[in-house]
Design a protein around this motif. Structure first.
Motif, PDB file in Angstrom:
ATOM      1  N   TYR A 217      34.687  41.495  37.166  1.00 26.35           N
ATOM      2  CA  TYR A 217      34.051  40.964  38.371  1.00 26.35           C
ATOM      3  C   TYR A 217      33.456  39.575  38.122  1.00 26.35           C
ATOM      4  O   TYR A 217      33.599  38.659  38.923  1.00 26.35           O
TER       5      TYR A 217
ATOM      6  N   GLU B 171      36.302  36.940  37.691  1.00 25.39           N
ATOM      7  CA  GLU B 171      36.950  36.549  38.934  1.00 25.39           C
ATOM      8  C   GLU B 171      36.032  35.703  39.815  1.00 25.39           C
ATOM      9  O   GLU B 171      36.474  34.741  40.447  1.00 25.39           O
ATOM     10  N   GLU B 172      34.744  36.041  39.858  1.00 22.34           N
ATOM     11  CA  GLU B 172      33.805  35.242  40.638  1.00 22.34           C
ATOM     12  C   GLU B 172      33.682  33.838  40.057  1.00 22.34           C
ATOM     13  O   GLU B 172      33.659  32.843  40.795  1.00 22.34           O
TER      14      GLU B 172
ATOM     15  N   GLU C 256      37.771  46.573  45.604  1.00 22.51           N
ATOM     16  CA  GLU C 256      36.491  47.015  45.062  1.00 22.51           C
ATOM     17  C   GLU C 256      35.651  47.659  46.160  1.00 22.51           C
ATOM     18  O   GLU C 256      35.567  47.151  47.277  1.00 22.51           O
TER      19      GLU C 256
ATOM     20  N   ARG D  96      29.799  50.616  41.656  1.00 20.12           N
ATOM     21  CA  ARG D  96      30.953  49.780  41.991  1.00 20.12           C
ATOM     22  C   ARG D  96      32.204  50.420  41.419  1.00 20.12           C
ATOM     23  O   ARG D  96      32.227  50.785  40.245  1.00 20.12           O
TER      24      ARG D  96
ATOM     25  N   ARG E 266      36.409  49.784  41.160  1.00 23.11           N
ATOM     26  CA  ARG E 266      37.541  48.883  41.361  1.00 23.11           C
ATOM     27  C   ARG E 266      38.826  49.636  41.033  1.00 23.11           C
ATOM     28  O   ARG E 266      38.925  50.290  39.993  1.00 23.11           O
TER      29      ARG E 266
END
Length: 362
Positions: A44, A47-48, A137, A163, A165
């Motif tokens: 996460y 990718e952010e 997600e 969370r 995914r």
């Protein structure tokens, strides 16, 4: 550099990370791919950070936006310059308010254009657009458990703050999901396609079973508790061990594994309150009349799925007459050991009985 501790903003500001995004080399490709293999739960943040770097690069390199920004700033400067030449008395009339409002509007236009263009660039980044076989997600921000139904029929009960995914169709040789937080999994059986959960450095692999994983973001441990079936758990260390699964352990019902993240060590124990694994009608089997210790311990093993280790030779003359129906596992063990003048310990999710034996009957 300990990139595991970096958040998305830290990564986006890091030169080595930006080099990988903007001008990847074989060296940077190998490094960051290995990083994601070793720490898949940091996906996460990666990718952010990728979106931040790519979006900023697009803004800096887009001539149309640059020209638009320059034009807007020139208009703002001209407006402000004109305002400086106006006599003080005229600042009180309506033109002053109009020009200030126009300046504010132009400034806001910059932010709007930049945001729109950045959003378009973000949507075009590989891996962000969602297809039938793309990663998605789910985040539970509610105060109650969220039920997530997966494509294979498996169900995940995601706790608050969790969370998850996963691929919409669970494509690939394995049904892979990534968890941060706490969730209970009820996995549909499929011997040809294992179900694999990655959670804070620990891998849980099953064919079809039910289990709970607690993998809070800042917690030093990850816990896997099995309700039904068998579960294989092992540290996620693909670059360090040829076969990471060989360094793990297998859990059965009423067992749990505690993974120490810093030391990457696993310990197996019994759950705090072991459940009966036999039908309620069979609980009557715990009424014993002059039964041998072996018979009693075998009944314990069948009812709770726990191994009871004892010296059969030492305890060959030990017998019991008692009824144990309402007590939990540990209460049963306490009563049995008190009657037999014995002790027990929990070692590696097994019950080990210590006894000096019993006198031979006349």
């Amino acid at each position: 550099m300990n990139y595991y501790q970096f958040n998305a903003e830290d990564l986006a500001a890091d030169d080595y990370f930006k080099e990988w995004i903007n001008a990847p080399t074989p060296e940077t490709e190998a490094f960051w791919k290995e990083f994601l293999r070793e720490y898949p739960e940091r996906y996460y943040q990666i990718e952010e950070a990728r979106r931040l770097v790519t979006g900023l690069q697009h803004i800096q390199q887009t001539p149309v936006l640059s020209e638009t920004v320059d034009t807007i700033w020139n208009r703002i400067e001209n407006t402000l310059e004109e305002s400086r030449t106006i006599p003080m008395t005229r600042w009180l009339n309506w033109q002053r308010g109009w020009k200030i409002a126009a300046s504010i509007g132009l400034i806001l236009s910059i932010g709007f254009l930049a945001r729109q263009l950045t959003q378009k660039e973000t949507d075009a980044i590989p891996g962000v657009a969602r297809t039938a076989d793309e990663w998605v997600e789910t985040v539970n921000e509610a105060n109650q458990i969220m039920q997530v139904q997966l494509a294979d029929g498996s169900q995940v009960d995601l706790n608050k703050g969790g969370r998850l995914r996963y691929r919409t169709e669970l494509a690939g040789a394995q049904r892979e999901v990534y968890l941060t937080g706490e969730a209970f999994f009820d996995v549909k059986k499929n011997p040809k396609k294992p179900f694999v959960v990655y959670a804070n450095g620990l891998v849980t692999k099953v064919l079809g079973t039910s289990f709970r994983i607690k993998a809070l973001v800042d917690a030093p441990t990850v816990t896997v508790t099995v309700r039904t079936g068998r579960v294989s758990v092992y540290p996620n260390q693909p670059g360090r061990v040829h076969d990471p699964e060989s360094k793990g352990m297998v859990l059965t019902p009423n067992q749990e594994a505690v993974f120490q993240r810093d030391a990457a060590t696993l310990n197996k124990t019994l759950v705090e309150s072991p459940r009966l694994l036999i039908p309620q009608k069979d609980v009557q089997a715990f009424a014993f009349d002059d039964a041998s210790a072996a018979q009693v311990f075998n009944a314990i093993e069948r009812a709770y799925g726990v191994d009871v280790i004892f010296d059969e030779e030492v305890m060959r003359y030990c017998t019991l007459t008692l009824s144990l129906t309402d007590e939990d596992l540990f209460q049963k063990l306490d009563v049995i050991c008190k009657v037999l003048d014995a002790d027990y310990k929990l070692i590696d999710a097994q019950v080990v009985i210590y006894s000096k034996g019993c006198q031979k009957p006349n």
